[in-house]
Enzyme design. Structure first.
Site, PDB file in Angstrom:
ATOM      1  N   LYS A  16     -14.624  44.586   5.556  1.00  0.00           N
ATOM      2  CA  LYS A  16     -15.224  45.904   5.308  1.00  0.00           C
ATOM      3  C   LYS A  16     -14.351  47.002   5.902  1.00  0.00           C
ATOM      4  O   LYS A  16     -14.120  48.042   5.273  1.00  0.00           O
ATOM      5  CB  LYS A  16     -16.653  45.964   5.869  1.00  0.00           C
ATOM      6  CG  LYS A  16     -17.641  45.155   5.046  1.00  0.00           C
ATOM      7  CD  LYS A  16     -18.995  44.994   5.729  1.00  0.00           C
ATOM      8  CE  LYS A  16     -19.836  43.969   4.974  1.00  0.00           C
ATOM      9  NZ  LYS A  16     -21.091  43.624   5.650  1.00  0.00           N
ATOM     10  N   GLN A  19     -24.694  44.159  10.835  1.00  0.00           N
ATOM     11  CA  GLN A  19     -24.300  42.886  10.228  1.00  0.00           C
ATOM     12  C   GLN A  19     -25.328  41.805  10.571  1.00  0.00           C
ATOM     13  O   GLN A  19     -25.718  41.643  11.729  1.00  0.00           O
ATOM     14  CB  GLN A  19     -22.899  42.498  10.709  1.00  0.00           C
ATOM     15  CG  GLN A  19     -22.305  41.303  10.006  1.00  0.00           C
ATOM     16  CD  GLN A  19     -22.009  41.521   8.513  1.00  0.00           C
ATOM     17  OE1 GLN A  19     -21.755  42.640   8.077  1.00  0.00           O
ATOM     18  NE2 GLN A  19     -22.054  40.460   7.740  1.00  0.00           N
ATOM     19  N   ASP A  44     -26.693  49.493   3.104  1.00  0.00           N
ATOM     20  CA  ASP A  44     -26.932  48.105   2.695  1.00  0.00           C
ATOM     21  C   ASP A  44     -28.097  48.031   1.703  1.00  0.00           C
ATOM     22  O   ASP A  44     -28.270  47.014   1.038  1.00  0.00           O
ATOM     23  CB  ASP A  44     -27.323  47.247   3.918  1.00  0.00           C
ATOM     24  CG  ASP A  44     -26.190  46.375   4.424  1.00  0.00           C
ATOM     25  OD1 ASP A  44     -25.288  46.060   3.631  1.00  0.00           O
ATOM     26  OD2 ASP A  44     -26.216  46.011   5.621  1.00  0.00           O
TER      27      ASP A  44
END
Ligand code: GUN
Length: 302
Positions: A62, A106, A129
Site C-alpha cells: 500500500k 490493517q 476501506d
C-alpha cells in the site's frame, strides 16, 4: 449451406495487473493536476498493530502504491500489546487531523482488541476501506459510499473489459461481508442490472445453480472448488480466492491457487481472472481511488 458452427469459444484472460497499471496512471495524473493547482497531495494513513507477516507485506504494498500515485503515506506501527483504548485514541486523533484524508486499520488485530469497535470508531468520511456500517448501509441503499476494495476491484474489471451485465444472471458463491454480500448487492443495483443469486455453504444443488450463471463469482475461500462441470460455456468467471498450496515444482515450496480449478475451467469461459494477477492487483487500486475521493470530498461533500 449454413454457417459452420465451431465449439471453440474465444477466451480472454482478464489482466488485473494491466488494468491496475492503467488506473494507477490515471490516479497519478489526477494527483499531479491537483498539486499543480496548489492543493496538497492526498494523504493515506495505515495503522499496523503487531508484527503479523502478511499484514506487514500488505501495508508495504500500500505504501509503495501511494508513492506511485503521488500520495503522501504514513504508517503508524504500534506494538502487539497496544490496548484497545490506546488504539481508539489514535483513531480519534486521525479523525480530527485535517492533514489526513483517509486511514485504514490493517486487520486482523490482536485478539484483545475488538475489530468491530475499531471499525465503528473510524469517521465514515475517512473510512477508505469502506468497512464502517454507515458506508456499508449507504452502499446497500445505492447511495454514494466508500465501497470496500475487493467488490470495487471486481466492478472495475467488468467495466474495463466492457463486460455486459444488464439482465444477465450473476451467481456469487460466498456470503462474506467484505466480498460476496457487497458484490451481489452492487451488481443487482441500477446501472449493473444483473439478476443475482447469492450462494453459500447451505445452498442446495450448487453445481446446477453455478452452471446457470452468465457471470460466476467465486469468493468462498476454498482452493479449486469450482470445476468445469459448474461452469456454463461462455461464462465470465471471476476468481476471488487465494490459497497457498504446497508444491514441489516451485522454488518457494508453494503455489498460489484460486477458488476456481483454472486449467479445466478457463477453456470454457469467455473471460476469466487468473490467480495471481486477476482480482488481487485491483484491490490496492480501489483503496487509492477511495483515498482520492476522500481528499476531494466526493462521497461526503463538505
Ligand atoms: N486485511 C486484509 N485485507 C484488508 C483490507 O482490505 N483492509 C484492512 N484494513 N485490513 C485487511
Amino acid at each position: 449451406m449454413g454457417k459452420i458452427e465451431t465449439k471453440k469459444t474465444i477466451m480472454t484472460i482478464i489482466d488485473g495487473k494491466e488494468v491496475a497499471a492503467a488506473l494507477r496512471k490515471q490516479i497519478a495524473d489526477e494527483v499531479a493536476e491537483m498539486v499543480r493547482a496548489g492543493k496538497r497531495a492526498p494523504h493515506l494513513v495505515a495503522i499496523l498493530v503487531g508484527t503479523d507477516g502478511a499484514s506487514q507485506t500488505y501495508v508495504g504494498h500500500k505504501e509503495k502504491c501511494c508513492g506511485e500515485c503521488g500520495f503522501r503515506s504514513t504508517v503508524l506501527r504500534l506494538p502487539e500489546e497496544t490496548s484497545e483504548e490506546e488504539l481508539l485514541a489514535h483513531i480519534d486523533r486521525l479523525n480530527a487531523d485535517e492533514e489526513v484524508d483517509g486511514f485504514i486499520v490493517q486487520l486482523p488485530l490482536p485478539r484483545h482488541i475488538s475489530e468491530q469497535k475499531v471499525i465503528e470508531a473510524i469517521d465514515p468520511r475517512k473510512d477508505v476501506d469502506g468497512f464502517h456500517p454507515i458506508n456499508v448501509g449507504r452502499m446497500n441503499s445505492g447511495l454514494p459510499a466508500f465501497v470496500s476494495a475487493t467488490p470495487d476491484g471486481i466492478l472495475s474489471l467488468l467495466r474495463y473489459y466492457g463486460i455486459e451485465t444488464a439482465g444477465r444472471h450473476c451467481v456469487v458463491i460466498g456470503r462474506s461481508n467484505i466480498v460476496g454480500r457487497p458484490v451481489a448487492n452492487l451488481l443487482s443495483q441500477k446501472g449493473w442490472d444483473c439478476t443475482v443469486t447469492l450462494c453459500h455453504s447451505r445452498t442446495r444443488d450448487l453445481k446446477q445453480v453455478a452452471a446457470s450463471a452468465d457471470i460466476l463469482i467465486a469468493a468462498l475461500g476454498k482452493a479449486e472448488f469450482v470445476t468445469a462441470d459448474m461452469v456454463k460455456p461462455g461464462a465470465v468467471v471471476i476468481d476471488v480466492g487465494i490459497t497457498r498450496l504446497p508444491s514441489d515444482k516451485t522454488k518457494s515450496g508453494w503455489r498460489l491457487v484460486g477458488d476456481v480449478k483454472y486449467d479445466e475451467v478457463a477453456p470454457k469461459c469467455s473471460f476469466i481472472t487468473p490467480v495471481p494477477g486477476g482480482v488481487g492487483p485491483m484491490t490496492i487500486i480501489s483503496l487509492m481511488q477511495n483515498t482520492l475521493k476522500a481528499a476531494r470530498h466526493e462521497i461526503y461533500p463538505r
